[in-house]
Design an enzyme around this catalytic site. Structure first.
Site, PDB file in Angstrom:
ATOM      1  N   GLU A 157       7.511  23.121   6.194  1.00 44.78           N
ATOM      2  CA  GLU A 157       8.033  24.245   5.414  1.00 44.78           C
ATOM      3  C   GLU A 157       8.697  23.792   4.123  1.00 44.78           C
ATOM      4  OE1 GLU A 157      10.455  26.449   8.145  1.00 44.78           O
ATOM      5  OE2 GLU A 157       8.704  27.429   9.044  1.00 44.78           O
ATOM      6  N   HIS A 193      13.079  15.111  11.549  1.00 45.73           N
ATOM      7  CA  HIS A 193      13.954  15.850  12.457  1.00 45.73           C
ATOM      8  C   HIS A 193      14.383  14.868  13.546  1.00 45.73           C
ATOM      9  CE1 HIS A 193      12.593  19.966  11.121  1.00 45.73           C
ATOM     10  NE2 HIS A 193      11.518  19.278  10.778  1.00 45.73           N
ATOM     11  N   HIS A 204      11.043  14.902   5.378  1.00 44.38           N
ATOM     12  CA  HIS A 204      12.225  14.924   6.241  1.00 44.38           C
ATOM     13  C   HIS A 204      11.833  14.598   7.664  1.00 44.38           C
ATOM     14  CE1 HIS A 204      10.529  18.971   5.875  1.00 44.38           C
ATOM     15  NE2 HIS A 204      10.888  19.182   7.131  1.00 44.38           N
ATOM     16  N   ASN A 235       6.975  16.830  10.120  1.00 43.81           N
ATOM     17  CA  ASN A 235       5.834  17.717   9.933  1.00 43.81           C
ATOM     18  C   ASN A 235       5.210  17.431   8.573  1.00 43.81           C
ATOM     19  OD1 ASN A 235       6.272  19.112  12.389  1.00 43.81           O
ATOM     20  ND2 ASN A 235       7.878  20.335  11.440  1.00 43.81           N
TER      21      ASN A 235
HETATM   22  P1  5GP Z   1       9.877  21.773   8.476  1.00 42.69           P
HETATM   23  O1  5GP Z   1       9.339  23.020   9.114  1.00 42.69           O
HETATM   24  O2  5GP Z   1       9.537  21.689   7.018  1.00 42.69           O
HETATM   25  O3  5GP Z   1       9.516  20.522   9.242  1.00 42.69           O
HETATM   26  O4  5GP Z   1      11.454  21.854   8.616  1.00 42.69           O
HETATM   27  C1  5GP Z   1      12.301  22.357   7.637  1.00 42.69           C
HETATM   28  C2  5GP Z   1      13.655  22.449   8.258  1.00 42.69           C
HETATM   29  O5  5GP Z   1      14.610  22.656   7.235  1.00 42.69           O
HETATM   30  C3  5GP Z   1      13.815  23.624   9.234  1.00 42.69           C
HETATM   31  O6  5GP Z   1      14.186  23.120  10.518  1.00 42.69           O
HETATM   32  C4  5GP Z   1      14.909  24.498   8.618  1.00 42.69           C
HETATM   33  O7  5GP Z   1      15.771  25.066   9.569  1.00 42.69           O
HETATM   34  C5  5GP Z   1      15.617  23.509   7.707  1.00 42.69           C
HETATM   35  N1  5GP Z   1      16.239  24.124   6.524  1.00 42.69           N
HETATM   36  C6  5GP Z   1      15.665  24.990   5.661  1.00 42.69           C
HETATM   37  N2  5GP Z   1      16.508  25.304   4.670  1.00 42.69           N
HETATM   38  C7  5GP Z   1      17.661  24.596   4.916  1.00 42.69           C
HETATM   39  C8  5GP Z   1      18.898  24.519   4.225  1.00 42.69           C
HETATM   40  O8  5GP Z   1      19.145  25.130   3.192  1.00 42.69           O
HETATM   41  N3  5GP Z   1      19.832  23.688   4.762  1.00 42.69           N
HETATM   42  C9  5GP Z   1      19.618  22.973   5.916  1.00 42.69           C
HETATM   43  N4  5GP Z   1      20.606  22.200   6.355  1.00 42.69           N
HETATM   44  N5  5GP Z   1      18.440  23.030   6.573  1.00 42.69           N
HETATM   45  C10 5GP Z   1      17.475  23.839   6.082  1.00 42.69           C
END
Ligand code: 5GP
Length: 125
Positions: free
Chosen positions: A101, A108, A106, A93
Site C-alpha cells: 500500500e 512489518h 517497509h 509486501n
Molecule cells: P503495506 O500494506 O504497504 O505492506 O503496509 C502499509 C502499512 O502502513 C499498513 O500496515 C498501515 O497500517 C501503515 N500505515 C499507513 N499509513 C500510516 C501512517 O501514517 N503512520 C503509520 N505509523 N503507519 C501507517
C-alpha cells in the site's frame, strides 16, 4: 532513485518529519515506528531512510552499510520487544500482487501473540 519512487508517499513524509510517528528505534540508515493500524499486539514498521520503492529496489541499489544497518535494526527491534523466545513474523509486501500500500520499502515486524499460519489459503486459478 527508482523512476517509480514518488516522494508523496506517507513514509517519505515521516522520514522528513512532516508527519509524526510513534518512533521505537532510529539508526543511521533506518527508522522503526509503530504501525498506525496494528494487526497484532506488536506491529512495528521498519524502513530505510533513503528512498527505496520496495525490496527489489533496495537489494539492487542500497549500499552494504544500509543493508547491514537494516538487518541490525531488525535485531534491535526484536530485542527491544523481547521477541527472541516467543517468536515473531517479518514481512514485506511488494507491488500489486503483494498488496503493497505504501510505495516506500517497509518491513512489518509482528509479534506479542500467536500469529497463526502465515497467509490465508488463496484460490489458485
Ligand atoms: P503495506 O500494506 O504497504 O505492506 O503496509 C502499509 C502499512 O502502513 C499498513 O500496515 C498501515 O497500517 C501503515 N500505515 C499507513 N499509513 C500510516 C501512517 O501514517 N503512520 C503509520 N505509523 N503507519 C501507517
Amino acid at each position: 532513485m527508482h523512476k517509480k519512487y514518488n516522494k508523496n508517499n506517507i513514509f517519505f513524509k515521516i522520514i522528513n518529519g512532516e508527519i509524526p510517528c510513534d518512533k521505537v528505534l532510529e539508526t543511521k540508515h533506518s527508522l522503526a515506528f509503530k504501525d498506525i493500524n496494528p494487526r497484532a499486539k506488536i506491529h512495528i514498521l521498519l524502513i530505510p531512510k533513503n528512498p527505496y520503492l520496495n525490496l527489489n529496489d533496495f537489494i539492487s541499489s542500497a549500499d552494504k552499510l544500509e543493508k547491514l544497518d537494516i538487518f541490525n535494526a531488525i535485531s534491535e527491534v526484536v530485542s527491544l520487544y523481547n521477541l527472541e523466545e516467543s517468536g515473531y513474523r517479518l514481512l514485506t509486501n511488494v507491488g500489486k500482487d503483494g498488496h503493497q500500500e505504501v510505495q516506500h520499502l517497509h518491513f512489518h515486524i509482528l509479534g506479542g501473540q500467536p500469529l497463526g499460519s502465515f497467509i490465508k489459503k488463496l484460490e489458485i486459478n
